[in-house]
Design an enzyme around this catalytic site. Structure first.
Site, PDB file in Angstrom:
ATOM      1  N   GLU A   1      -2.308  -4.926  -3.860  1.00 42.20           N
ATOM      2  CA  GLU A   1      -1.339  -4.268  -2.974  1.00 42.20           C
ATOM      3  C   GLU A   1      -0.287  -5.252  -2.466  1.00 42.20           C
ATOM      4  O   GLU A   1       0.898  -4.929  -2.379  1.00 42.20           O
ATOM      5  CB  GLU A   1      -2.055  -3.623  -1.784  1.00 42.20           C
ATOM      6  CG  GLU A   1      -2.889  -2.410  -2.180  1.00 42.20           C
ATOM      7  CD  GLU A   1      -3.608  -1.766  -1.016  1.00 42.20           C
ATOM      8  OE1 GLU A   1      -3.854  -0.556  -1.066  1.00 42.20           O
ATOM      9  OE2 GLU A   1      -3.950  -2.482  -0.044  1.00 42.20           O
TER      10      GLU A   1
ATOM     11  N   ASP B   1       0.835  -1.200   0.000  1.00 46.86           N
ATOM     12  CA  ASP B   1       0.000   0.000   0.000  1.00 46.86           C
ATOM     13  C   ASP B   1       0.875   1.258   0.000  1.00 46.86           C
ATOM     14  O   ASP B   1       0.668   2.186  -0.785  1.00 46.86           O
ATOM     15  CB  ASP B   1      -0.908  -0.051   1.236  1.00 46.86           C
ATOM     16  CG  ASP B   1      -1.573   1.262   1.559  1.00 46.86           C
ATOM     17  OD1 ASP B   1      -2.261   1.799   0.680  1.00 46.86           O
ATOM     18  OD2 ASP B   1      -1.418   1.758   2.697  1.00 46.86           O
TER      19      ASP B   1
END
Lengths: 230, 230
Positions: free
Chosen positions: A124, A52
Protein backbone atom coordinates in the site's frame (compact mmCIF):
# COMPACT_ATOMS: atom_id res chain seq x y z
CA UNK A 1 18.66 5.91 0.04
CA UNK A 2 17.54 2.30 -0.30
CA UNK A 3 20.12 0.61 -2.52
CA UNK A 4 18.81 -0.84 -5.76
CA UNK A 5 15.19 0.17 -5.29
CA UNK A 6 14.90 2.82 -8.01
CA UNK A 7 16.84 0.61 -10.44
CA UNK A 8 14.56 -2.30 -9.68
CA UNK A 9 11.43 -0.19 -10.25
CA UNK A 10 12.84 1.03 -13.56
CA UNK A 11 13.98 -2.40 -14.76
CA UNK A 12 10.94 -4.39 -13.66
CA UNK A 13 8.10 -1.92 -14.14
CA UNK A 14 9.41 0.94 -16.28
CA UNK A 15 8.94 3.39 -13.40
CA UNK A 16 11.26 6.40 -13.65
CA UNK A 17 11.34 7.52 -10.02
CA UNK A 18 11.36 11.31 -9.68
CA UNK A 19 11.48 11.70 -5.91
CA UNK A 20 13.39 8.74 -4.42
CA UNK A 21 12.71 10.02 -0.88
CA UNK A 22 9.05 9.09 -1.25
CA UNK A 23 9.95 5.49 -2.03
CA UNK A 24 12.51 5.40 0.78
CA UNK A 25 9.77 6.51 3.14
CA UNK A 26 7.40 3.91 1.70
CA UNK A 27 9.85 1.08 2.40
CA UNK A 28 10.95 2.19 5.89
CA UNK A 29 9.46 0.68 9.03
CA UNK A 30 9.11 2.66 12.28
CA UNK A 31 11.57 0.28 14.01
CA UNK A 32 14.33 1.36 11.61
CA UNK A 33 13.57 5.05 12.16
CA UNK A 34 13.78 4.54 15.94
CA UNK A 35 17.19 2.90 15.61
CA UNK A 36 18.53 5.78 13.48
CA UNK A 37 17.33 8.90 15.32
CA UNK A 38 20.02 11.16 13.85
CA UNK A 39 18.96 10.55 10.25
CA UNK A 40 15.51 12.15 10.77
CA UNK A 41 13.84 9.50 8.62
CA UNK A 42 10.14 9.06 8.02
CA UNK A 43 8.36 5.72 8.15
CA UNK A 44 5.72 4.41 5.81
CA UNK A 45 2.45 4.82 7.72
CA UNK A 46 1.27 8.16 6.35
CA UNK A 47 1.98 7.15 2.75
CA UNK A 48 0.30 3.81 3.37
CA UNK A 49 -2.82 5.71 4.53
CA UNK A 50 -2.94 7.35 1.11
CA UNK A 51 -1.98 4.24 -0.86
CA UNK A 52 -4.82 2.27 0.67
CA UNK A 53 -7.35 4.78 -0.69
CA UNK A 54 -5.62 4.86 -4.09
CA UNK A 55 -5.94 1.07 -4.37
CA UNK A 56 -9.60 1.18 -3.31
CA UNK A 57 -10.42 3.59 -6.10
CA UNK A 58 -8.32 2.00 -8.84
CA UNK A 59 -9.70 -1.47 -8.14
CA UNK A 60 -13.28 -0.18 -7.81
CA UNK A 61 -13.09 1.67 -11.09
CA UNK A 62 -11.61 -1.32 -12.89
CA UNK A 63 -14.26 -3.73 -11.57
CA UNK A 64 -17.05 -1.23 -12.28
CA UNK A 65 -16.00 -0.99 -15.91
CA UNK A 66 -15.00 -4.62 -16.47
CA UNK A 67 -18.26 -6.02 -15.10
CA UNK A 68 -20.96 -3.63 -16.33
CA UNK A 69 -23.79 -5.92 -15.28
CA UNK A 70 -22.46 -7.18 -11.95
CA UNK A 71 -24.63 -5.96 -9.06
CA UNK A 72 -23.11 -3.84 -6.29
CA UNK A 73 -23.05 -6.67 -3.74
CA UNK A 74 -20.80 -8.79 -5.93
CA UNK A 75 -18.59 -5.85 -6.86
CA UNK A 76 -18.10 -5.18 -3.14
CA UNK A 77 -17.24 -8.80 -2.35
CA UNK A 78 -14.80 -8.91 -5.25
CA UNK A 79 -13.15 -5.64 -4.19
CA UNK A 80 -12.87 -6.87 -0.61
CA UNK A 81 -11.10 -10.02 -1.83
CA UNK A 82 -8.68 -8.05 -3.99
CA UNK A 83 -8.00 -5.18 -1.57
CA UNK A 84 -7.04 -7.16 1.52
CA UNK A 85 -4.00 -8.29 3.47
CA UNK A 86 -3.93 -11.73 1.92
CA UNK A 87 -3.86 -10.45 -1.68
CA UNK A 88 -1.60 -7.46 -1.07
CA UNK A 89 1.00 -9.49 0.83
CA UNK A 90 1.14 -11.92 -2.09
CA UNK A 91 1.56 -9.06 -4.58
CA UNK A 92 4.36 -7.56 -2.44
CA UNK A 93 6.16 -10.89 -2.33
CA UNK A 94 5.68 -11.45 -6.06
CA UNK A 95 7.29 -8.04 -6.69
CA UNK A 96 10.12 -8.91 -4.26
CA UNK A 97 9.32 -5.78 -2.27
CA UNK A 98 10.19 -7.68 0.92
CA UNK A 99 13.89 -7.50 -0.03
CA UNK A 100 13.90 -3.69 0.13
CA UNK A 101 12.17 -3.01 3.47
CA UNK A 102 14.25 -1.14 6.07
CA UNK A 103 13.63 -2.82 9.41
CA UNK A 104 15.00 -2.43 12.93
CA UNK A 105 17.12 -5.27 14.31
CA UNK A 106 14.45 -6.56 16.67
CA UNK A 107 11.81 -6.74 13.95
CA UNK A 108 14.30 -8.37 11.59
CA UNK A 109 14.95 -11.05 14.18
CA UNK A 110 11.21 -11.53 14.67
CA UNK A 111 10.96 -12.25 10.93
CA UNK A 112 8.74 -9.20 10.27
CA UNK A 113 10.05 -9.14 6.71
CA UNK A 114 7.84 -12.14 5.94
CA UNK A 115 4.85 -11.07 8.02
CA UNK A 116 1.76 -10.73 5.77
CA UNK A 117 0.51 -7.61 7.60
CA UNK A 118 3.83 -5.83 6.99
CA UNK A 119 4.03 -6.96 3.37
CA UNK A 120 0.49 -5.68 2.85
CA UNK A 121 1.41 -2.31 4.41
CA UNK A 122 4.46 -2.01 2.16
CA UNK A 123 2.43 -2.77 -0.94
CA UNK A 124 0.00 0.00 0.00
CA UNK A 125 2.75 2.48 0.86
CA UNK A 126 4.52 1.72 -2.42
CA UNK A 127 1.26 2.50 -4.25
CA UNK A 128 0.96 5.73 -2.23
CA UNK A 129 4.51 6.76 -3.18
CA UNK A 130 3.91 5.92 -6.84
CA UNK A 131 0.70 7.98 -6.80
CA UNK A 132 2.42 11.00 -5.24
CA UNK A 133 5.42 10.68 -7.55
CA UNK A 134 3.69 9.96 -10.85
CA UNK A 135 -0.08 10.22 -10.54
CA UNK A 136 -2.98 7.82 -10.88
CA UNK A 137 -2.42 6.74 -14.51
CA UNK A 138 0.96 5.28 -13.61
CA UNK A 139 -0.58 3.43 -10.66
CA UNK A 140 -3.22 1.96 -12.98
CA UNK A 141 -0.45 0.89 -15.37
CA UNK A 142 1.42 -0.85 -12.53
CA UNK A 143 -1.60 -2.69 -11.14
CA UNK A 144 -2.71 -3.62 -14.66
CA UNK A 145 0.52 -5.60 -14.80
CA UNK A 146 0.55 -6.96 -11.24
CA UNK A 147 -3.01 -7.09 -9.86
CA UNK A 148 -5.69 -7.26 -12.54
CA UNK A 149 -4.30 -10.31 -14.41
CA UNK A 150 -5.16 -12.32 -11.27
CA UNK A 151 -8.81 -12.00 -12.28
CA UNK A 152 -8.07 -13.79 -15.55
CA UNK A 153 -6.00 -16.33 -13.68
CA UNK A 154 -9.09 -17.27 -11.68
CA UNK A 155 -7.94 -16.08 -8.23
CA UNK A 156 -11.39 -14.70 -7.49
CA UNK A 157 -13.62 -16.98 -9.55
CA UNK A 158 -15.33 -18.35 -6.44
CA UNK A 159 -16.86 -14.87 -6.03
CA UNK A 160 -17.94 -14.59 -9.63
CA UNK A 161 -20.65 -17.17 -10.08
CA UNK A 162 -22.17 -16.00 -13.35
CA UNK A 163 -24.10 -19.25 -13.82
CA UNK A 164 -26.13 -18.67 -10.65
CA UNK A 165 -26.61 -15.03 -11.59
CA UNK A 166 -27.85 -15.95 -15.06
CA UNK A 167 -30.26 -18.48 -13.64
CA UNK A 168 -31.67 -15.94 -11.17
CA UNK A 169 -31.97 -13.37 -13.91
CA UNK A 170 -33.70 -15.61 -16.45
CA UNK A 171 -36.06 -17.22 -13.97
CA UNK A 172 -37.20 -14.06 -12.23
CA UNK A 173 -40.33 -13.89 -14.39
CA UNK A 174 -41.14 -17.58 -14.46
CA UNK A 175 -39.50 -20.85 -15.30
CA UNK A 176 -36.93 -21.19 -18.07
CA UNK A 177 -34.83 -24.21 -19.06
CA UNK A 178 -31.10 -23.48 -19.03
CA UNK A 179 -28.58 -25.86 -20.60
CA UNK A 180 -24.84 -25.82 -21.26
CA UNK A 181 -23.33 -27.72 -24.20
CA UNK A 182 -19.76 -28.15 -25.33
CA UNK A 183 -19.12 -26.73 -28.82
CA UNK A 184 -15.40 -27.38 -29.06
CA UNK A 185 -12.40 -28.91 -27.28
CA UNK A 186 -8.88 -28.08 -28.44
CA UNK A 187 -5.22 -28.54 -27.55
CA UNK A 188 -3.11 -31.22 -25.83
CA UNK A 189 -4.28 -32.86 -22.58
CA UNK A 190 -2.22 -30.56 -20.35
CA UNK A 191 -3.31 -27.37 -22.13
CA UNK A 192 -6.88 -27.79 -23.28
CA UNK A 193 -9.26 -25.04 -24.31
CA UNK A 194 -13.01 -25.58 -24.13
CA UNK A 195 -15.80 -23.67 -25.83
CA UNK A 196 -19.18 -23.95 -24.15
CA UNK A 197 -22.54 -22.48 -25.13
CA UNK A 198 -25.52 -21.71 -22.93
CA UNK A 199 -29.13 -22.18 -24.09
CA UNK A 200 -32.36 -20.79 -22.66
CA UNK A 201 -35.42 -22.83 -23.68
CA UNK A 202 -33.39 -24.24 -26.57
CA UNK A 203 -32.15 -20.88 -27.88
CA UNK A 204 -28.42 -20.14 -27.75
CA UNK A 205 -27.86 -17.01 -25.68
CA UNK A 206 -24.11 -17.04 -24.99
CA UNK A 207 -20.78 -18.65 -25.70
CA UNK A 208 -17.52 -18.74 -23.77
CA UNK A 209 -14.00 -20.10 -23.81
CA UNK A 210 -11.97 -21.37 -20.84
CA UNK A 211 -9.20 -23.65 -19.64
CA UNK A 212 -11.80 -25.96 -18.09
CA UNK A 213 -15.42 -26.76 -18.93
CA UNK A 214 -16.44 -24.96 -15.76
CA UNK A 215 -14.54 -21.80 -16.67
CA UNK A 216 -15.95 -21.86 -20.21
CA UNK A 217 -19.48 -22.23 -18.80
CA UNK A 218 -18.91 -19.24 -16.52
CA UNK A 219 -17.65 -17.22 -19.50
CA UNK A 220 -20.72 -18.24 -21.55
CA UNK A 221 -23.05 -17.27 -18.70
CA UNK A 222 -21.25 -13.95 -18.32
CA UNK A 223 -21.69 -13.17 -22.04
CA UNK A 224 -25.37 -14.16 -21.94
CA UNK A 225 -25.92 -11.88 -18.92
CA UNK A 226 -24.27 -8.97 -20.68
CA UNK A 227 -26.48 -9.36 -23.74
CA UNK A 228 -29.65 -9.99 -21.70
CA UNK A 229 -29.18 -6.85 -19.61
CA UNK A 230 -28.47 -4.51 -22.52
CA UNK B 1 -34.95 12.41 -16.80
CA UNK B 2 -35.09 13.90 -13.34
CA UNK B 3 -36.64 17.35 -13.74
CA UNK B 4 -34.47 20.26 -12.67
CA UNK B 5 -31.44 18.22 -11.62
CA UNK B 6 -28.99 19.24 -14.35
CA UNK B 7 -30.10 22.87 -14.04
CA UNK B 8 -29.59 22.77 -10.30
CA UNK B 9 -26.09 21.28 -10.65
CA UNK B 10 -25.19 23.98 -13.19
CA UNK B 11 -26.67 26.86 -11.17
CA UNK B 12 -25.41 25.81 -7.74
CA UNK B 13 -22.06 24.18 -8.54
CA UNK B 14 -21.12 25.17 -12.08
CA UNK B 15 -21.36 21.53 -13.21
CA UNK B 16 -22.11 21.18 -16.93
CA UNK B 17 -23.58 17.69 -17.02
CA UNK B 18 -22.52 15.75 -20.12
CA UNK B 19 -24.35 12.46 -19.57
CA UNK B 20 -27.59 13.14 -17.69
CA UNK B 21 -28.37 9.41 -17.56
CA UNK B 22 -25.54 8.91 -15.06
CA UNK B 23 -27.07 11.43 -12.69
CA UNK B 24 -30.55 9.98 -13.19
CA UNK B 25 -29.13 6.60 -12.19
CA UNK B 26 -27.37 8.16 -9.20
CA UNK B 27 -30.63 9.62 -7.87
CA UNK B 28 -32.85 6.59 -8.49
CA UNK B 29 -33.71 4.12 -5.73
CA UNK B 30 -34.37 0.43 -6.43
CA UNK B 31 -37.97 0.83 -5.23
CA UNK B 32 -38.66 3.29 -8.07
CA UNK B 33 -37.11 0.96 -10.65
CA UNK B 34 -39.31 -1.91 -9.41
CA UNK B 35 -42.43 0.22 -9.79
CA UNK B 36 -41.51 1.17 -13.37
CA UNK B 37 -40.41 -2.13 -14.96
CA UNK B 38 -41.12 -0.99 -18.52
CA UNK B 39 -38.70 1.93 -18.36
CA UNK B 40 -35.63 -0.34 -17.87
CA UNK B 41 -34.12 2.06 -15.36
CA UNK B 42 -31.00 1.54 -13.31
CA UNK B 43 -30.73 2.28 -9.61
CA UNK B 44 -27.88 3.94 -7.80
CA UNK B 45 -26.05 1.09 -6.05
CA UNK B 46 -23.32 0.40 -8.60
CA UNK B 47 -22.46 4.08 -8.99
CA UNK B 48 -22.51 4.46 -5.22
CA UNK B 49 -19.94 1.64 -4.98
CA UNK B 50 -17.63 3.73 -7.14
CA UNK B 51 -18.45 7.06 -5.48
CA UNK B 52 -17.57 5.70 -2.06
CA UNK B 53 -14.03 4.91 -3.25
CA UNK B 54 -13.73 8.28 -5.00
CA UNK B 55 -14.59 10.07 -1.75
CA UNK B 56 -12.13 7.93 0.22
CA UNK B 57 -9.30 8.93 -2.08
CA UNK B 58 -10.17 12.62 -2.44
CA UNK B 59 -10.55 13.10 1.31
CA UNK B 60 -7.41 11.06 2.07
CA UNK B 61 -5.32 13.06 -0.37
CA UNK B 62 -6.62 16.36 0.97
CA UNK B 63 -5.94 15.44 4.60
CA UNK B 64 -2.50 14.02 3.72
CA UNK B 65 -1.49 17.31 2.12
CA UNK B 66 -3.24 19.68 4.50
CA UNK B 67 -1.75 18.09 7.63
CA UNK B 68 1.82 17.18 6.67
CA UNK B 69 2.81 16.39 10.24
CA UNK B 70 -0.30 14.58 11.44
CA UNK B 71 0.44 10.92 12.19
CA UNK B 72 -1.45 8.18 10.34
CA UNK B 73 -3.68 7.32 13.31
CA UNK B 74 -5.12 10.81 13.43
CA UNK B 75 -5.47 11.01 9.66
CA UNK B 76 -7.47 7.77 9.76
CA UNK B 77 -9.75 8.99 12.55
CA UNK B 78 -10.34 12.25 10.74
CA UNK B 79 -11.10 10.48 7.47
CA UNK B 80 -13.50 8.11 9.21
CA UNK B 81 -15.36 11.10 10.68
CA UNK B 82 -15.59 12.85 7.31
CA UNK B 83 -16.36 9.79 5.17
CA UNK B 84 -19.33 8.40 7.10
CA UNK B 85 -23.11 8.27 7.03
CA UNK B 86 -23.54 11.10 9.48
CA UNK B 87 -21.39 13.56 7.50
CA UNK B 88 -22.53 12.48 4.04
CA UNK B 89 -26.22 12.64 4.93
CA UNK B 90 -25.70 16.21 6.18
CA UNK B 91 -23.87 17.18 2.98
CA UNK B 92 -26.68 15.64 0.86
CA UNK B 93 -29.29 17.61 2.80
CA UNK B 94 -27.26 20.81 2.58
CA UNK B 95 -27.10 20.37 -1.22
CA UNK B 96 -30.88 19.66 -1.28
CA UNK B 97 -30.17 16.36 -3.04
CA UNK B 98 -33.06 14.82 -1.09
CA UNK B 99 -35.51 16.75 -3.28
CA UNK B 100 -34.36 14.96 -6.44
CA UNK B 101 -34.38 11.30 -5.35
CA UNK B 102 -36.72 8.99 -7.31
CA UNK B 103 -38.40 6.72 -4.77
CA UNK B 104 -41.12 4.07 -4.92
CA UNK B 105 -44.42 4.87 -3.25
CA UNK B 106 -43.86 2.57 -0.29
CA UNK B 107 -40.46 4.05 0.50
CA UNK B 108 -41.85 7.55 0.07
CA UNK B 109 -44.54 6.80 2.62
CA UNK B 110 -41.92 5.34 4.98
CA UNK B 111 -40.10 8.69 4.79
CA UNK B 112 -37.00 7.17 3.18
CA UNK B 113 -36.29 10.57 1.62
CA UNK B 114 -35.13 11.81 5.02
CA UNK B 115 -33.38 8.60 6.11
CA UNK B 116 -29.67 9.31 6.79
CA UNK B 117 -28.54 6.01 5.26
CA UNK B 118 -30.33 6.82 1.98
CA UNK B 119 -29.08 10.42 1.95
CA UNK B 120 -25.55 9.12 2.48
CA UNK B 121 -25.95 6.65 -0.40
CA UNK B 122 -27.21 9.40 -2.69
CA UNK B 123 -24.29 11.66 -1.82
CA UNK B 124 -21.87 8.85 -2.72
CA UNK B 125 -23.69 7.95 -5.92
CA UNK B 126 -23.76 11.61 -6.96
CA UNK B 127 -19.97 11.71 -6.46
CA UNK B 128 -19.65 8.52 -8.51
CA UNK B 129 -21.70 10.04 -11.35
CA UNK B 130 -19.69 13.27 -11.25
CA UNK B 131 -16.46 11.26 -11.37
CA UNK B 132 -17.60 9.22 -14.37
CA UNK B 133 -18.99 12.27 -16.15
CA UNK B 134 -16.21 14.79 -15.50
CA UNK B 135 -13.24 13.17 -13.77
CA UNK B 136 -11.52 13.55 -10.42
CA UNK B 137 -10.56 17.23 -10.68
CA UNK B 138 -14.21 18.23 -10.91
CA UNK B 139 -15.03 16.06 -7.88
CA UNK B 140 -12.26 17.78 -5.92
CA UNK B 141 -13.66 21.15 -6.97
CA UNK B 142 -17.13 20.16 -5.75
CA UNK B 143 -16.00 18.80 -2.39
CA UNK B 144 -13.69 21.78 -1.92
CA UNK B 145 -16.87 23.84 -1.88
CA UNK B 146 -19.10 21.48 0.10
CA UNK B 147 -16.96 19.20 2.30
CA UNK B 148 -13.53 20.62 3.10
CA UNK B 149 -14.75 23.97 4.52
CA UNK B 150 -16.27 21.96 7.38
CA UNK B 151 -12.73 21.45 8.67
CA UNK B 152 -12.31 25.22 9.02
CA UNK B 153 -15.75 25.45 10.58
CA UNK B 154 -14.56 23.18 13.35
CA UNK B 155 -16.80 20.15 12.62
CA UNK B 156 -13.92 17.78 13.35
CA UNK B 157 -11.90 19.76 15.87
CA UNK B 158 -12.50 17.18 18.60
CA UNK B 159 -10.32 14.82 16.54
CA UNK B 160 -7.59 17.38 15.94
CA UNK B 161 -6.08 18.03 19.32
CA UNK B 162 -2.95 19.88 18.26
CA UNK B 163 -2.26 21.07 21.81
CA UNK B 164 -1.82 17.51 23.07
CA UNK B 165 0.22 16.62 20.01
CA UNK B 166 2.51 19.63 20.51
CA UNK B 167 2.99 18.78 24.17
CA UNK B 168 3.89 15.17 23.33
CA UNK B 169 6.26 16.34 20.64
CA UNK B 170 8.06 18.95 22.72
CA UNK B 171 8.35 16.82 25.82
CA UNK B 172 9.56 13.65 24.14
CA UNK B 173 13.18 14.51 24.98
CA UNK B 174 12.62 15.89 28.47
CA UNK B 175 10.52 18.48 30.24
CA UNK B 176 9.57 21.76 28.59
CA UNK B 177 7.24 24.48 29.86
CA UNK B 178 4.38 25.25 27.46
CA UNK B 179 2.21 28.34 27.87
CA UNK B 180 -0.57 30.00 25.83
CA UNK B 181 -1.14 33.76 25.97
CA UNK B 182 -3.73 35.99 24.33
CA UNK B 183 -2.19 38.54 21.97
CA UNK B 184 -5.38 40.14 20.67
CA UNK B 185 -9.17 40.14 20.93
CA UNK B 186 -11.26 41.83 18.26
CA UNK B 187 -14.85 42.33 17.08
CA UNK B 188 -18.26 42.60 18.74
CA UNK B 189 -19.34 40.18 21.49
CA UNK B 190 -21.26 37.88 19.12
CA UNK B 191 -18.46 37.76 16.51
CA UNK B 192 -15.16 37.86 18.32
CA UNK B 193 -11.77 36.88 16.91
CA UNK B 194 -8.95 35.86 19.22
CA UNK B 195 -5.24 35.71 18.56
CA UNK B 196 -3.30 33.38 20.82
CA UNK B 197 0.42 32.58 20.97
CA UNK B 198 2.16 29.49 22.30
CA UNK B 199 5.50 29.62 24.15
CA UNK B 200 8.00 26.85 24.89
CA UNK B 201 10.28 27.69 27.84
CA UNK B 202 9.44 31.37 27.36
CA UNK B 203 10.12 31.47 23.60
CA UNK B 204 7.23 32.13 21.21
CA UNK B 205 6.93 29.19 18.80
CA UNK B 206 3.52 29.71 17.19
CA UNK B 207 0.54 32.00 16.76
CA UNK B 208 -3.05 31.34 15.74
CA UNK B 209 -6.41 32.98 15.18
CA UNK B 210 -9.85 31.57 16.00
CA UNK B 211 -13.45 32.31 16.88
CA UNK B 212 -12.79 31.20 20.46
CA UNK B 213 -9.70 31.20 22.67
CA UNK B 214 -9.67 27.41 22.44
CA UNK B 215 -9.76 27.42 18.63
CA UNK B 216 -7.02 30.05 18.49
CA UNK B 217 -4.84 27.96 20.84
CA UNK B 218 -5.33 24.92 18.62
CA UNK B 219 -4.34 26.99 15.58
CA UNK B 220 -1.23 28.26 17.40
CA UNK B 221 -0.25 24.73 18.43
CA UNK B 222 -0.79 23.55 14.84
CA UNK B 223 1.52 26.28 13.50
CA UNK B 224 4.18 25.51 16.13
CA UNK B 225 4.04 21.81 15.21
CA UNK B 226 4.46 22.59 11.55
CA UNK B 227 7.55 24.73 12.21
CA UNK B 228 9.03 22.30 14.76
CA UNK B 229 8.72 19.33 12.42
CA UNK B 230 10.26 21.04 9.39
Amino acid sequence: MIIGLTKKLKDDYGINVKNAELFDEAFTHASYVNEHPKEHLKYYERIEFLGDAVMQLCVSEYLFKRYPSLPEGKLSRLRAAMVCEDSFSKFAKECHFDEYIRLGKGEEKANARNRPSLLCDIFESFIGALYLDQGKDKVVEFISAVVFPKLDMGWFDHLLDHKTELQEYLQQNGDCKIEYKMLDEKGPDNDKTYTMAVYADGKKIGEGVGSSKKNAEQAAAYQALKVAKQ
